[in-house]
Structures are given as structure tokens and as C-alpha cells.
Design an enzyme around this catalytic site. Sequence first.
Site, PDB file in Angstrom:
ATOM      1  N   THR A  68       0.829  -1.211   0.000  1.00 43.33           N
ATOM      2  CA  THR A  68       0.000   0.000   0.000  1.00 43.33           C
ATOM      3  C   THR A  68       0.857   1.252   0.000  1.00 43.33           C
ATOM      4  O   THR A  68       1.927   1.292   0.605  1.00 43.33           O
ATOM      5  CB  THR A  68      -0.880   0.025   1.253  1.00 43.33           C
ATOM      6  OG1 THR A  68      -0.050  -0.166   2.378  1.00 43.33           O
ATOM      7  CG2 THR A  68      -1.929  -1.043   1.201  1.00 43.33           C
ATOM      8  N   THR A  69       0.371   2.253  -0.649  1.00 44.08           N
ATOM      9  CA  THR A  69       0.820   3.634  -0.576  1.00 44.08           C
ATOM     10  C   THR A  69       2.272   3.858  -1.004  1.00 44.08           C
ATOM     11  O   THR A  69       3.217   3.767  -0.220  1.00 44.08           O
ATOM     12  CB  THR A  69       0.604   4.231   0.838  1.00 44.08           C
ATOM     13  OG1 THR A  69      -0.700   3.883   1.278  1.00 44.08           O
ATOM     14  CG2 THR A  69       0.744   5.730   0.793  1.00 44.08           C
TER      15      THR A  69
END
Lengths: 257, 245
Positions: A36-37
Site C-alpha cells: 500500500t501507498t
Amino acid sequence: MNTGIAGDFLGLLAQNNLRPLAAESSTRAPEQTHATTVFAFRFRDGVLVAGDRRATAGNVIVADDVNKIIEIDRHSLLAIAGVPAMAFEMARVMQVSFAYYRRSQLQPLSQEAKVRALARLLRENLPLTLQGVGVVAPVFATVEAQGDKVVPRIYFYDPLGAQFEAVAFAASGSGSGTVRSVLSFQERFGEVKPSTMTLNQAIRFAHNVLTVASEFDAATGGVDPLRTVWPVIKVLDANGVRDVEAAEHLDARKEGV
Amino acid sequence: MTEEPFRWLEAIANRRDYVQQQIGTGSPVFAVSLEAGILLLGVGSGQSKVFEIFDRQAMAALGHPADIERVRQMLIDAAHLEAFTRASADVNVRRLVSFGLSPQLKQSFEQIFQAPFMIDLLLGEVAEHPSKDVLVKVNFDGGFKIQHGGVMVAAPKPEQVTLATDWLKANLDQKLKPESAALVLLLAWNSLTSGTPLPEKSEQPVKLPDALVEQLSDKVVEAAVLERKGSNVARYVPLMPLLTG
């Protein structure tokens, strides 16, 4: 010897019955791990690419020390968001195929071909993407020589393989909404725009962006200065790819947030 | 013909003579293990002689350009397939040569209805320490010799190889920078190609004779180092611009 298109590593793999992203479909897929991210933005001297260290599966934190920013060659970086099993394999295919092309053809692959290579891999992953079990949405940063100047470029992709060039920044993963908002705000209204920041300022800014993203997204690891595991930050400039070392993370934070 | 052993042996002998004659005018190539890494050098008339194979492996060859290219592609294909299916650390010249290249060269040489490879080549693989460096010499018939560190020369005639190897062992200081070591190799190349005697003792710093500089002006000197230490995964660094003057 590769008898297909000169320098085509995927063709060489196919001749040897190796299909790196091949998979049978299944409706009973297990809970997937997600990276994620990740994000990239231009700063004064090049492009900074950063990612948190968290991988999750549902509400479980699988790992908090994952490296999602992968050096593909000396002049390009891949930031992965989505299912790491597919994303890491795509990165490996790109690493070997770019090196294979450079060595076999005695010239580096063009920037345009590198960008398309990732789109091609995403399209080959389409069956798993459509089933929702192998979705990858990467960010790709590279530098291009234009005469004496070196021009950094940032691309982001949708999971089907469409590529888009970002002017100033790109983000992907579950925390990307927050990251894009902060980057957009800073670039338009900030006192110091990301594109004019020094490396030190850019590192500090990246920490802040991840911190904010982690406040709105449980799957984003954020920055914990008490731990020695910093976010992965890599820089792409005229000299190629460089890791931001732990001391530089500390220095950037010393100057205040 | 193949079911008559004598005729087959005669054909092979003829073939050996033919290949040796074809590569007899080739330009010698060198591989030496230095403290800084492995230096490979060749002098050509336009076509390349020194190539990167993989992260820590490179080759220098003499022979027919088309065969050099075929061998180069075979080695690159094999190295990258190995790196992809296993890992980069599993790629090594010993396996590339003994399980891949050498059998292929031998088969082509002994299949008398197939074109033989007209090539002699050197391969280098850099390690943590010069004594662990791997140098391999591969002949057109698939025969090969592996050694750790030191000097290797590929030249058209065996006596040239012996002469240059002995001289380089005595005169080439491992501590030399690659650029300086390349000049020493050029002195050896000059002697092998012109028939002039090798200098008694190489002077430090080495300076190329004016006649040699003149001779090299219409040729392409190619040299590259497999660096022992470096932040890059790929250790192959061409020495440019080259060396004359």
C-alpha cells in the site's frame, strides 16, 4: 539462441516454456496480501520515490518492513502497490529484460519502450486483474537524457495497463487519495512547492505525507521515528538511482517538521 | 563418410587446419586479474571484441565476427535465463562454459556437415579477491581451460600465447590501475602482431612507443574492466576514451 525479436527477453522466456505471470483462474482465492501507498514527486534535482513499509491482508498486518520501491536499472524505479506476488514478479521480469536488451543489443532500451514494457506486463496480468486476485497499480519513474539535460519522468498505470504521464507527482495504493491531496495542495498553494524543494526538504516532506496518509488509512505504515525501519525513499537524478540512507532520514527530521 | 573412421578423422584434421588458418590473422585478446578488477582488452578494425555478458562476467574474443556474435548471444541468453529462473548469483562462467558453450562448440566442430565456429575467446568473472577471479579460455573445438586470477591470452598461434603470457606474468603489476595495465597489454599486443621483441622490462609509468600509437590510430582499442568493488550490480565498465596518445 533467441530466434524471436532481437533483444526480446519475454520472447526468450516463451521459447523456453517459461511464463512468468501465467496462472490458472480460481474463484476460491485466499485473502490477498496488499502493498500500500507509494508515491513519486519531482523535487529540485530529480524525482523522489517513496513508499511505506506495510503489507496487509484484510485487517492483518503481514509485514511492516517491506520494500516497495524497486530499482529496475540505473535509471528507473518501480513503486509497487497492489498484490506483491504479481508486482515483484513484474519487477523481476523488467530488471532482467532491460539488462538483457542492453547487453544483447549493445544499447539501452529507450524510455518509451521501458514504459510500454510495464504496460505489457500489466496486460498479461489481465485475467487475474479481472478476477480481482492479482491487481497491481504501479508507479514508474525514469530519467531521460535530452542532449546535455536529464529529464525525469513519472508514469502511473491503471491495473489494465493504461499508462499516464504525471506532470509533478503520482501516487498509488490505498493511501494514495490522501497522498495526492497533500501533494496537489502543496504544489498549488504551498509556500515551498515540492518541485522546488532540496533533497533534504523533499525527504522531510515525504515523511510528512506518509504520516498524514497513515492517519486516514490503516493499511499505510506511516513513519515511526522511534523504530529504525524508515520508509523506503529512493532518488532518481542525473547520476541515476540512489538510496536515501538512514542518516539522511534522521537529518531531514532534525530540521523540524 | 561418417561410417568410415579414417575419413572422419581426416575430415576433422582438415577442418582443424582450416579453422586455424581462418583465425590465424586474428588480433590477440587479453584478460588479466588486477586488484581493481579484471581487465579485458582487444584491438580491432571496427568490429567489437570485448563484451559484457552478465553482472560479473565479460568476454573478449578473436575470430569471425559472425561467430563472435553467435557465441556472445548464446552466453547472454544462457546467463539471463539462469538469472531469471534461479538468481543472478547462480550465474557463473564455469557452468556457462562447461555445460553450455563448450559442448555446443565441440558439436559444431565435429559435425562435419555443420559450419564450425571460428573463434577463440576469453571469459572473465570477477570475485571478491583477485585470487578468486575466474578466467577461462575457450577454443574453437570446445576445449577450455579454467584458472583463478593471473593472465590469459588468446592469440592465433600457441607460441604467441606462451610468449605473451610469460612476459605479462613477469611484467604486469597487479596493483596497476586498469588504464596503465591496458598500456602494458598494448605493448604485448604490438609485439605479437608486429613480431618485434617484447621490451626487457616495462617502465612505470608505461608509455607507448610513437610507432605503436601511429599503428593504433586506424584501429579500435577496446578495453573494459569488471570492477571488483562498486555500488552497481553490473560491474562491467568500458575504459573510454581509449588509451593511445
